[in-house]
Every structure is written in C-alpha cells, then in structure tokens.
Write a protein that holds these residues in place. Structure first.
Motif, mmCIF file in Angstrom:
data_model
loop_
_atom_site.group_PDB
_atom_site.id
_atom_site.type_symbol
_atom_site.label_atom_id
_atom_site.label_comp_id
_atom_site.label_asym_id
_atom_site.label_seq_id
_atom_site.Cartn_x
_atom_site.Cartn_y
_atom_site.Cartn_z
ATOM 1 N N ILE A 1 37.766 43.922 43.722
ATOM 2 C CA ILE A 1 37.345 42.518 43.776
ATOM 3 C C ILE A 1 36.605 42.312 45.097
ATOM 4 O O ILE A 1 37.223 42.161 46.151
ATOM 5 C CB ILE A 1 38.558 41.571 43.679
ATOM 6 N N HIS A 2 35.279 42.356 45.056
ATOM 7 C CA HIS A 2 34.525 42.224 46.309
ATOM 8 C C HIS A 2 34.318 40.754 46.656
ATOM 9 O O HIS A 2 34.041 39.913 45.805
ATOM 10 C CB HIS A 2 33.206 42.995 46.270
ATOM 11 N N ARG A 3 34.472 40.455 47.964
ATOM 12 C CA ARG A 3 34.407 39.091 48.478
ATOM 13 C C ARG A 3 33.754 39.144 49.853
ATOM 14 O O ARG A 3 34.402 38.966 50.881
ATOM 15 C CB ARG A 3 35.804 38.477 48.545
ATOM 16 N N GLY B 1 31.966 43.190 35.931
ATOM 17 C CA GLY B 1 32.759 42.965 34.730
ATOM 18 C C GLY B 1 33.696 41.787 34.780
ATOM 19 O O GLY B 1 34.515 41.610 33.874
ATOM 20 N N GLY B 2 33.596 40.959 35.855
ATOM 21 C CA GLY B 2 34.494 39.820 35.907
ATOM 22 C C GLY B 2 34.267 38.965 37.131
ATOM 23 O O GLY B 2 33.487 39.309 38.027
ATOM 24 N N VAL B 3 34.971 37.839 37.169
ATOM 25 C CA VAL B 3 34.883 36.909 38.289
ATOM 26 C C VAL B 3 36.291 36.456 38.660
ATOM 27 O O VAL B 3 37.182 36.373 37.808
ATOM 28 C CB VAL B 3 33.998 35.694 37.933
ATOM 29 N N HIS B 4 36.490 36.194 39.954
ATOM 30 C CA HIS B 4 37.790 35.773 40.488
ATOM 31 C C HIS B 4 37.549 34.469 41.243
ATOM 32 O O HIS B 4 36.858 34.461 42.263
ATOM 33 C CB HIS B 4 38.319 36.868 41.421
ATOM 34 N N ALA C 1 34.333 43.901 27.201
ATOM 35 C CA ALA C 1 35.037 42.642 27.467
ATOM 36 C C ALA C 1 34.623 42.165 28.859
ATOM 37 O O ALA C 1 33.923 42.872 29.601
ATOM 38 C CB ALA C 1 36.547 42.829 27.380
ATOM 39 N N TRP C 2 35.070 40.960 29.198
ATOM 40 C CA TRP C 2 34.739 40.380 30.507
ATOM 41 C C TRP C 2 35.974 39.674 31.042
ATOM 42 O O TRP C 2 36.696 39.008 30.299
ATOM 43 C CB TRP C 2 33.580 39.381 30.377
ATOM 44 N N LEU C 3 36.230 39.834 32.350
ATOM 45 C CA LEU C 3 37.436 39.276 32.966
ATOM 46 C C LEU C 3 37.153 37.929 33.616
ATOM 47 O O LEU C 3 36.265 37.820 34.461
ATOM 48 C CB LEU C 3 37.985 40.243 34.016
ATOM 49 N N LEU C 4 37.924 36.929 33.231
ATOM 50 C CA LEU C 4 37.904 35.619 33.870
ATOM 51 C C LEU C 4 39.247 35.421 34.551
ATOM 52 O O LEU C 4 40.277 35.267 33.883
ATOM 53 C CB LEU C 4 37.663 34.516 32.845
ATOM 54 N N GLN C 5 39.251 35.461 35.871
ATOM 55 C CA GLN C 5 40.482 35.285 36.649
ATOM 56 C C GLN C 5 40.341 34.028 37.495
ATOM 57 O O GLN C 5 39.374 33.871 38.244
ATOM 58 C CB GLN C 5 40.737 36.497 37.550
ATOM 59 N N GLY C 6 41.298 33.111 37.374
ATOM 60 C CA GLY C 6 41.168 31.879 38.132
ATOM 61 C C GLY C 6 42.464 31.105 38.207
ATOM 62 O O GLY C 6 43.392 31.301 37.412
ATOM 63 N N CYS D 1 33.701 40.043 41.043
ATOM 64 C CA CYS D 1 33.209 39.288 42.198
ATOM 65 C C CYS D 1 34.109 38.088 42.468
ATOM 66 O O CYS D 1 34.377 37.294 41.572
ATOM 67 C CB CYS D 1 31.778 38.810 41.947
ATOM 68 N N ASP D 2 34.583 37.989 43.701
ATOM 69 C CA ASP D 2 35.257 36.792 44.199
ATOM 70 C C ASP D 2 34.260 36.084 45.129
ATOM 71 O O ASP D 2 34.117 36.457 46.285
ATOM 72 C CB ASP D 2 36.525 37.182 44.957
#
Length: 446
Positions: free
Chosen positions: A318-320, A389-392, A61-66, A348-349
C-alpha cells in the motif's frame, strides 16, 4: 510454520509504538481473559479473502478498502456502522459498472482502535500528558484520567469489534446488500448532492439490467443478493494481536483471528522489528504501508520475508508517498518488485501522504491532492507495465467537513462545521463518491 517463528518470538525484537501500563498485573489478567474469548473471524473467511486478493492481483478483481482513521468505542452504533457500509456499497457499485470486475470490499472497521503517534506526549497550556493512541489504549479528551493507558480498554475494543462484526454479518446476509434493493443504501443527507444524482442514474441502469438477468435466469443468483464484506485494521498493539492469534483447528497454521486483514504501518515496518516478526508467522493476507522514505531493496526484503513461498494474495503493498512524489519514488519500487518476481497486490493510499495543517493549525487534506496522487499512481503503474489493483481510503458515512475541496467546494472556513475526527481528516460522502467515479474512469475496459 515459518522457520524460527513462534507465537512469542516477536518479544525478542524491538517493538515500537507500544503503550506502557502502570499496572502490569492488570494488563496480564486482561490478556489472559482475551485469550479465552472466541475469535472474531474464522480461518475460512481469512482464506477466502486471500483467494479474492489473489484474483485482484491477477487483474480479475479490484480492492476497495476504506473506513475510519480511528474508530471510536462510542460510535459502535447501528446507524454509524450502516452508514459506512452504505458508502462502501455505493462506491463498489460505481466500480463494478466501471470495470465489469468483482470488487473486494475491505473495511477499516471492527478493530481500527489503535493509532501510531509521532510523539509519546502532547502538551497544551503548560500541561503535558500521554498522546492519544486510540480507544484501545486511552481516550481522546485531554485530561489525566482520559489519557491514562487503561488495560480494560482492550476488552472494550474486543467487545465493540464483536458487536460491529455481528451487525455487519447480519446486514450482509439479511438482504441489506441485495442489488435489487439499492434503496437500502441511501443516506438521508445526500438527496440533493450532485454525486448522488450521478449515482442515481447508475442505479436506474442497474435496475434495467437486473430485470433482464432475472428474466433469463432459472433461479435467483446468490451473488446479487449478498456481498462478502471483510475487516481490516493496523496490527499495532502486539499484546492484543497475539491474544487473538490462534492455531487453526484444521491444522493449516496460525491465524490472527481478530481481523481478516492486518497491516503493518509505515512507522512499524522495520524488517528487524517486532511487528514484522509477529505477522510473518500468520496465514492472513497482510498489508504493508510504504511511505516516501522506503528504499526499493528494503521493500523487496520485506516482501520476501513475509511471503517466502511467493503465494498470490499474501502481500499487499500500500504505497502512500504523497502528491508530487509519485513519479519520482514509485517507479523504482515497482521495478524492484518486478525484477525479483515477487507476487504482490499494489494498492494506493492517497490520504496519508497528503495531510497538511491550516493556518490555525488544524489538520486537513486537500481533495485535489488526494485525487492527483491517485491519478499519478495509475499512470506510473501503466508506464511500468504494472497494475494498480486497489485503493485505501479514510472515509466516513457521516456528513463531515474535514477535507477541503471536492465538488461541494469546502474551504478551510468550513472545517469547523462538522470536524468530528479524533485523529486524521476523512473524506465525506461526496468526496468519496467523486473518488469512486474517477477510479471507474481509470479501470473501465477499453
């Protein structure tokens, strides 16, 4: 329950970014009232999210956080909430087509009312007032009355979160998210935008696929008619977070039932601090923001403390770090986690490390920097044998002009047109969809 943890143990640790109140008795009365109110989410929902994040960690799966940088109490309106969902649903559809995977949808919504600040005070024209810390604590207008830390706002934040969640659940279960009716997700101002044309082509392809699926299916497929939509916010105001932390009726431990997914910010991730102590005792999946100053051994210690059982889906890193720093900072962090065999989901943020000021002093973000950090993160994870595995993202469903660049070519001169954020600049519709198509190219199966 983790060793030496209880619901009050965070109070023995240094707590940064906490507001002070003129009337402690009023604060205690508000907190007592909050403790009696129903939880906003359930432990079953929280456990379901953790299971889905574990699948994202496993590459299934893949995480979409926004969502918003900081929600406003005044924006708890049906159109505003629906617009955010529409953007995230459109983005997730692009990602589903790109990856062929399940997309975990996680909103910065229904509780993102508190913000960390670099200074306790702000000065304008010779007047110094407390900094705006989000609508959970004080208000944005620069006046003595608005900037007073008001305990009653904790109740207002809870109420707005409950109303928002109620509307989200109604939309998710009531046909709004039905893949057969993507016309529900249309935003009125995007009809003539290039990114919407690309999206429309994708929807047309989806329509043909759904006709085929419906033709061969003996009964309707539930997953096509509804979606899971989870909420998240930074667990910043510890008294508020504690008031919504409850022991599960199933006897499975303590949960923060004010959100599905709390995260610890870059400014509050001290391993000896109160925020880490508070969150280590709850069963929710937890995010940790990791900035450019983080040391690999520090990150390893944090992960081990927050996930002593090495449970999949428990910790999301969550790396930023900012565009231009990814190649020099991220590999050591990845290798340290790999060496200790810790179970984490990498996200990744690309927003928070790329905030700049214009010549007039206005905060903005350059779209090219955001996209560059995201692409670099994909490349570094691949080179290290890891998986992003995702984006923030900080984004909105409004037609704003807060970040420069993108396909519409926004410049600094355009920022005044619709610069509506109280805190950090957000991606608008076109910029968010451009990011989605770029991610789809990165995660598509080869």
């Amino acid at each position: 329950m983790p060793a030496n943890w209880n619901i009050d143990s965070w109070k023995s640790r240094p707590a940064s970014q906490q507001p002070s109140y003129l009337d402690p008795q009023e604060l205690n009365e508000v907190l007592a009232a909050l403790r009696l109110l129903p939880p906003l989410v359930t432990s079953w929902e929280v456990d379901s999210l953790k299971q889905q994040l574990a699948k994202a960690q496993a590459g299934e799966a893949w995480l979409l956080q926004g969502g918003d940088c900081a929600e406003s109490l005044d924006d708890c309106q049906s159109e505003s909430i629906a617009s955010k969902l529409k953007v995230l649903l459109q983005m997730s559809l692009v990602l589903i087509f790109g990856s062929g995977q399940r997309i975990v949808r996680l909103g910065r919504i229904a509780g993102q009312y508190a913000k960390p600040r670099s200074s306790d005070t702000e000065s304008r024209d010779g007047q110094t007032l407390p900094s705006y810390r989000g609508d959970l604590i004080n208000r944005a207008p620069f006046s003595t009355d608005h900037r007073r830390n008001d305990p009653q706002l904790l109740l207002r934040g809870y109420e707005r979160s409950a109303l928002t969640l109620n509307f989200i659940r109604a939309l998710s279960e009531g046909g709004f998210a039905d893949l057969h009716h993507t016309e529900n997700w249309k935003l009125t101002f995007v009809e003539d935008r290039p990114e919407f044309e690309r999206y429309r082509e994708l929807v047309n392809s989806l329509g043909d696929a759904l006709k085929f699926i419906d033709a061969i299916s003996a009964k309707p497929i539930a997953e096509l008619g509804r979606v899971d939509f989870f909420t998240s916010h930074e667990a910043l105001h510890l008294d508020y977070e504690q008031s919504l932390t409850r022991e599960s009726v199933r006897g499975t431990g303590w949960y923060n039932l004010g959100t599905h997914f709390p995260w610890i910010g870059e400014r509050t991730r001290s391993i000896t601090g109160a925020h880490v102590e508070m969150l280590r005792g709850i069963r929710n999946p937890i995010g940790i923001k990791i900035g450019p100053t983080a040391k690999p051994e520090e990150v390893v210690d944090l992960v081990r403390l927050l996930n002593p059982e090495n449970e999949p889906g428990r910790v999301t890193l969550i790396h930023r770090v900012g565009q231009g720093k990814v190649e020099t900072i991220l590999p050591a962090l990845i290798e340290a986690i790999q060496d200790c065999r810790s179970q984490v989901l990498w996200v990744c943020d690309p927003m928070h490390g790329n905030t700049v000021s214009t010549t007039s002093g206005q905060k903005t973000r350059r779209f090219d920097d955001v996209l560059a950090e995201l692409r670099s993160a994909f490349a570094v994870h691949r080179s290290c044998g890891s998986r992003l595995g995702g984006v923030h993202l900080e984004l909105t469903g409004e037609d704003v002009t807060e970040c420069v660049g993108g396909s519409s070519g926004l410049t600094e001169d355009d920022l005044h047109t619709a610069y509506n954020t109280h805190c950090d600049p957000r991606l608008n519709y076109e910029q968010a969809m451009e990011i989605a198509f770029s991610i789809a190219n990165e995660i598509k199966p080869f």
